[in-house]
Write an enzyme that holds these catalytic residues in place. Structure first.
Site, PDB file in Angstrom:
ATOM      1  CG  ASP A   1     -15.477   7.653  -8.662  1.00 19.40           C
ATOM      2  OD1 ASP A   1     -14.492   8.154  -9.152  1.00 19.40           O
ATOM      3  OD2 ASP A   1     -16.593   8.612  -9.415  1.00 19.40           O
ATOM      4  CG  PHE A   2     -10.148   5.180  -5.927  1.00 15.82           C
ATOM      5  CD1 PHE A   2      -9.423   4.900  -7.525  1.00 15.82           C
ATOM      6  CD2 PHE A   2     -10.647   4.170  -5.711  1.00 15.82           C
ATOM      7  CE1 PHE A   2      -8.904   3.748  -8.372  1.00 15.82           C
ATOM      8  CE2 PHE A   2     -10.793   2.893  -6.118  1.00 15.82           C
ATOM      9  CZ  PHE A   2      -9.868   2.199  -7.300  1.00 15.82           C
TER      10      PHE A   2
ATOM     11  CB  ALA B   1     -12.774  -4.538  -6.045  1.00 15.02           C
TER      12      ALA B   1
ATOM     13  CB  THR C   1      -9.054   1.931 -11.198  1.00 17.71           C
ATOM     14  OG1 THR C   1      -9.571   0.842 -11.977  1.00 17.71           O
ATOM     15  CG2 THR C   1      -8.662   2.981 -11.540  1.00 17.71           C
TER      16      THR C   1
ATOM     17  CG  ASN D   1     -14.860 -10.775  -5.801  1.00 14.54           C
ATOM     18  OD1 ASN D   1     -14.526 -11.435  -6.733  1.00 14.54           O
ATOM     19  ND2 ASN D   1     -16.493 -11.129  -4.953  1.00 14.54           N
TER      20      ASN D   1
ATOM     21  CD  GLU E   1      -5.392 -10.493 -11.961  1.00 14.29           C
ATOM     22  OE1 GLU E   1      -5.742 -11.593 -11.515  1.00 14.29           O
ATOM     23  OE2 GLU E   1      -6.353  -9.883 -12.385  1.00 14.29           O
TER      24      GLU E   1
ATOM     25  CG  ASP F   1      -4.217  -6.281 -10.685  1.00 21.03           C
ATOM     26  OD1 ASP F   1      -5.199  -6.352  -9.929  1.00 21.03           O
ATOM     27  OD2 ASP F   1      -4.352  -5.138 -11.568  1.00 21.03           O
TER      28      ASP F   1
ATOM     29  CG  ASP G   1      -4.290 -16.783  -9.115  1.00 16.44           C
ATOM     30  OD1 ASP G   1      -4.916 -16.837  -8.659  1.00 16.44           O
ATOM     31  OD2 ASP G   1      -2.979 -16.907  -8.991  1.00 16.44           O
TER      32      ASP G   1
END
Ligand SMILES: Nc1ncnc2c1ncn2[C@@H]1O[C@H](COP(=O)(O)OP(=O)(O)O)[C@@H](O)[C@H]1O
Ligand SMILES: Nc1ncnc2c1ncn2[C@H]1C[C@H](O)[C@@H](COP(=O)(O)O)O1
Length: 204
Positions: free
Chosen positions: A181-182, A11, A15, A8, A31, A78, A84
């Site tokens: 928290d990567f 999300a 990153t 979503n 994107e 990504d 879509d």
């Protein structure tokens, strides 16, 4: 090899795609957001701009599919073209923000394109609850996303859940990112890498 990161809005796809592309030396495909001619207008008036935006994303995503197929390289993407159609366009139609005839018209083009689309070798789904999405969208601070409603994010999250539950096209890895928290914690990124490595071992 084709890896795709799905999930979503907010999300963490962009990153994580950036981090994984560096780590594995995969080519990243992002994107079309910053140069998207419709996104800003779409958030101002969804009903007016939904069809134009969907056609734009469909074309842009199909161009990526073609590039991935022709490049012969290891690529990390990504978001996928499936999202879509099965998440965003379908949701807009259900919310009456995309008319029935426009949705039918859109789907007929999507169905034609689908025959040329191969599923990724590995799909990584970043699952997050709505409060996490809201926090991360606000952290990113795109002005036109400030008005995204909880209702819109919840509906998209429900669609993601249904789509992922029925996804059978290829290998799937689901990562719950609510408590990860990567970005800041090396051990959290390490945990994701371990899970991906386990899936990649199964691919060779
Ligand atoms: N697991 C995470 N922990 C902390 N911050 C995160 C996490 N995932 C993403 N972020 C931050 O949230 C914001 C949105 O992430 P982004 O990668 O743009 O999401 P997406 O591409 O899925 O919309 C960015 O500022 C990013 O640094
Ligand atoms: N197909 C789409 N329809 C509507 N909005 C879309 C679509 N694909 C992406 N978006 C929006 C959602 C975000 O505002 C931006 C970027 O997506 P993100 O999940 O933040 O990478 O585009």
């Amino acid at each position: 090899m084709h890896i795709a990161v799905t999930g979503n809005i907010g999300a963490g796809k962009t990153t994580l795609t950036t981090m994984l592309s560096k780590h594995y030396n995969w080519e990243a495909q992002f994107e079309d957001v910053d140069h998207n001619p419709y996104l800003d207008d779409f958030y101002g008036d969804m009903s007016k701009w939904s069809f134009a935006l969907q056609i734009y994303f469909l074309g842009s995503r199909f161009r990526q599919v073609k590039e991935i197929r022709e490049s012969g390289k290891n690529v990390i993407q990504d978001r996928t073209i499936y999202e879509d159609a099965h998440i965003f366009a379908e949701n807009l139609a259900e919310m009456n923000l995309l008319s029935e005839r426009d949705f039918k018209n859109y789907l007929s083009v999507f169905q034609l394109m689908k025959d040329f689309v191969s599923a990724p070798d590995l799909l990584i789904y970043l699952r997050a609850d709505v409060p996490t999405l809201v926090r991360q969208i606000s952290k990113r601070g795109r002005e036109y996303e400030a008005g995204i409603s909880i209702d819109y994010l919840s509906k998209l999250n429900n669609k993601y859940q249904n789509w992922i539950e029925s996804y059978k096209e290829g290998k799937l890895l689901v990562i719950d990112v609510d408590n990860l928290d990567f970005v800041e914690k090396q051990e959290d990124f390490g945990y994701i890498l371990e899970r991906i490595d386990a899936e990649l071992n199964g691919l060779f």
